[in-house]
Scaffold this motif. Structure first.
Motif, PDB file in Angstrom:
ATOM      1  N   TRP A  52      11.661 -37.795  43.201  1.00 48.88           N
ATOM      2  CA  TRP A  52      10.477 -38.660  43.288  1.00 48.88           C
ATOM      3  C   TRP A  52      10.078 -38.714  44.753  1.00 48.88           C
ATOM      4  CZ3 TRP A  52      10.531 -44.557  41.740  1.00 48.88           C
ATOM      5  CH2 TRP A  52       9.212 -45.031  41.684  1.00 48.88           C
ATOM      6  N   ASP A 104      17.632 -44.295  32.717  1.00 47.98           N
ATOM      7  CA  ASP A 104      17.031 -43.705  33.912  1.00 47.98           C
ATOM      8  C   ASP A 104      17.687 -44.325  35.143  1.00 47.98           C
ATOM      9  OD1 ASP A 104      14.464 -42.110  34.951  1.00 47.98           O
ATOM     10  OD2 ASP A 104      14.705 -43.887  36.183  1.00 47.98           O
ATOM     11  N   GLN A 233       5.069 -50.250  35.229  1.00 48.19           N
ATOM     12  CA  GLN A 233       5.329 -48.853  35.529  1.00 48.19           C
ATOM     13  C   GLN A 233       4.392 -47.957  34.737  1.00 48.19           C
ATOM     14  OE1 GLN A 233       9.179 -45.972  35.953  1.00 48.19           O
ATOM     15  NE2 GLN A 233       9.157 -47.214  34.093  1.00 48.19           N
ATOM     16  N   LEU A 235       3.937 -43.623  34.120  1.00 51.55           N
ATOM     17  CA  LEU A 235       4.485 -42.287  34.357  1.00 51.55           C
ATOM     18  C   LEU A 235       3.725 -41.292  33.504  1.00 51.55           C
ATOM     19  CD1 LEU A 235       6.693 -40.304  35.430  1.00 51.55           C
ATOM     20  CD2 LEU A 235       8.081 -40.991  33.456  1.00 51.55           C
ATOM     21  N   THR A 237       3.575 -36.927  32.890  1.00 52.01           N
ATOM     22  CA  THR A 237       4.166 -35.630  33.238  1.00 52.01           C
ATOM     23  C   THR A 237       3.614 -34.531  32.351  1.00 52.01           C
ATOM     24  OG1 THR A 237       6.061 -35.842  31.731  1.00 52.01           O
ATOM     25  CG2 THR A 237       6.322 -36.719  33.968  1.00 52.01           C
ATOM     26  N   TYR A 256       3.419 -37.749  37.922  1.00 51.79           N
ATOM     27  CA  TYR A 256       3.181 -38.832  38.885  1.00 51.79           C
ATOM     28  C   TYR A 256       3.777 -40.118  38.318  1.00 51.79           C
ATOM     29  CZ  TYR A 256       0.781 -41.035  42.830  1.00 51.79           C
ATOM     30  OH  TYR A 256       0.505 -41.675  44.022  1.00 51.79           O
ATOM     31  N   ARG A 257       4.428 -40.882  39.200  1.00 57.13           N
ATOM     32  CA  ARG A 257       5.077 -42.126  38.774  1.00 57.13           C
ATOM     33  C   ARG A 257       4.704 -43.256  39.718  1.00 57.13           C
ATOM     34  NH1 ARG A 257      11.669 -42.909  37.983  1.00 57.13           N
ATOM     35  NH2 ARG A 257      11.575 -44.906  36.872  1.00 57.13           N
ATOM     36  N   GLN A 279       5.067 -45.297  44.606  1.00 53.65           N
ATOM     37  CA  GLN A 279       4.305 -44.338  43.815  1.00 53.65           C
ATOM     38  C   GLN A 279       4.316 -42.971  44.482  1.00 53.65           C
ATOM     39  OE1 GLN A 279       0.038 -44.993  43.763  1.00 53.65           O
ATOM     40  NE2 GLN A 279       0.152 -46.279  45.589  1.00 53.65           N
ATOM     41  N   VAL A 282       6.448 -36.654  40.939  1.00 53.50           N
ATOM     42  CA  VAL A 282       7.801 -36.395  40.468  1.00 53.50           C
ATOM     43  C   VAL A 282       7.876 -34.927  40.036  1.00 53.50           C
ATOM     44  CG1 VAL A 282       8.439 -38.730  39.773  1.00 53.50           C
ATOM     45  CG2 VAL A 282       7.171 -37.276  38.186  1.00 53.50           C
TER      46      VAL A 282
END
Length: 289
Positions: A52, A104, A233, A235, A237, A256-257, A279, A282
């Motif tokens: 990240w 996680d 949060q 996320l 992908t 992107y996270r 932020q 990832v």
């Protein structure tokens, strides 16, 4: 744009798999036999390692000293503490039919970061501020598929999961700096170990764009005053099959996270506050069992 992304991802896949010394699948875009072979009544497992690349912004208070947080990735990576484990990030999920159980882990330790934080007006630490900072975030939860079918907007099939769980936070911060009223005097304030758990709920969308390709979007919200005042949060992908390693599918992904939390405890000289948004991109790889 999509074709360019496909070509780039397959080139990365080819180089990675050749470097690993593994036998490539006949077609990197082919169907994934090890996934399809898992019956719905059996458990499947994925394990992901990722990086990240974070920007951090917000503010924190340590022992009543207010600090401004405005960090870019170079300030994070340039001050990783290599005297111990500097960082670790991983994700695991076990799935059986519509049910999933996931975990996680995000861990990072910084040493002597002068760019990590600066004193805010009103505090007594005003110059030469440096920070030793350790953070661990351990997430655990479950997912349940509540809908699956054809996506009317994107190509392929879509599944929507309801997710819920808890996010454990651990932080330990040492702040050193010279005093505003006496620049020749240095002082160090230590937060000690600060720990809390935030419950969260959310949704996850999994869209199969094609054979070996998936778009995943997840959003959750938590805290609710149980641990932090609030936490959220997001996320997203893009995942693609890279190759088959010893009979197991290996995926790559980019995304992107963003993770935000607003936590506080104590008052006056004992106050600890952490109101920060982390932020950034990832990048990782996922092994399917």
């Amino acid at each position: 744009m999509k074709n360019h992304l496909k070509r780039t991802s397959r080139l990365v896949s080819l180089l990675f798999c050749l470097h690993s010394g593994a036998a490539l699948s006949a077609d990197l875009g082919a169907a994934e036999p090890s996934r399809a072979a898992v019956p719905a009544s059996s458990w499947s497992l994925i394990f992901t390692t990722y990086g990240w690349i974070p920007w951090m912004s917000g503010n924190m208070t340590v022992k009543g000293r207010p600090l401004d947080v405005n960090v870019d990735p170079s300030q994070v990576f340039g001050h990783l503490d290599w005297s111990t484990l500097p960082a670790w990030m991983s994700y695991a999920e076990a799935r059986r039919g519509p049910v999933g159980l996931f975990n996680d882990v995000v861990y990072a330790s910084l040493d002597g970061s002068k760019g990590f934080a600066k004193a805010l007006p009103g505090g007594d630490l005003q110059a030469n501020v440096s920070v030793n900072y350790t953070q661990a975030i351990v997430e655990f939860g479950g997912a349940y598929e509540v809908w699956g079918g054809h996506n009317p907007v994107l190509s392929g099939s879509t599944a929507i999961d309801l997710i819920a769980g808890g996010r454990y936070w651990h932080q330990d911060t040492d702040v050193a700096g010279t005093l505003a009223f006496d620049p020749f005097v240095k002082e160090t304030v230590r937060s000690g170990s600060v720990d809390w758990v935030d419950p969260f709920i959310g949704l996850r969308l999994r869209n199969q764009l094609g054979a070996g390709e998936e778009l995943m979007v997840r959003a959750d919200f938590g805290g609710f005053g149980v641990g932090s005042d609030s936490s959220w949060q997001v996320l997203a992908t893009y995942n693609w099959q890279m190759c088959v390693l010893y009979g197991h599918v290996l995926d790559g992904y980019v995304g992107y996270r963003a993770l935000s939390v607003d936590y506080s405890q104590g008052s006056g000289a004992t106050r600890y506050e952490y109101d920060v948004l982390q932020q950034g991109p990832v990048v990782g790889s996922t092994l399917h069992f």
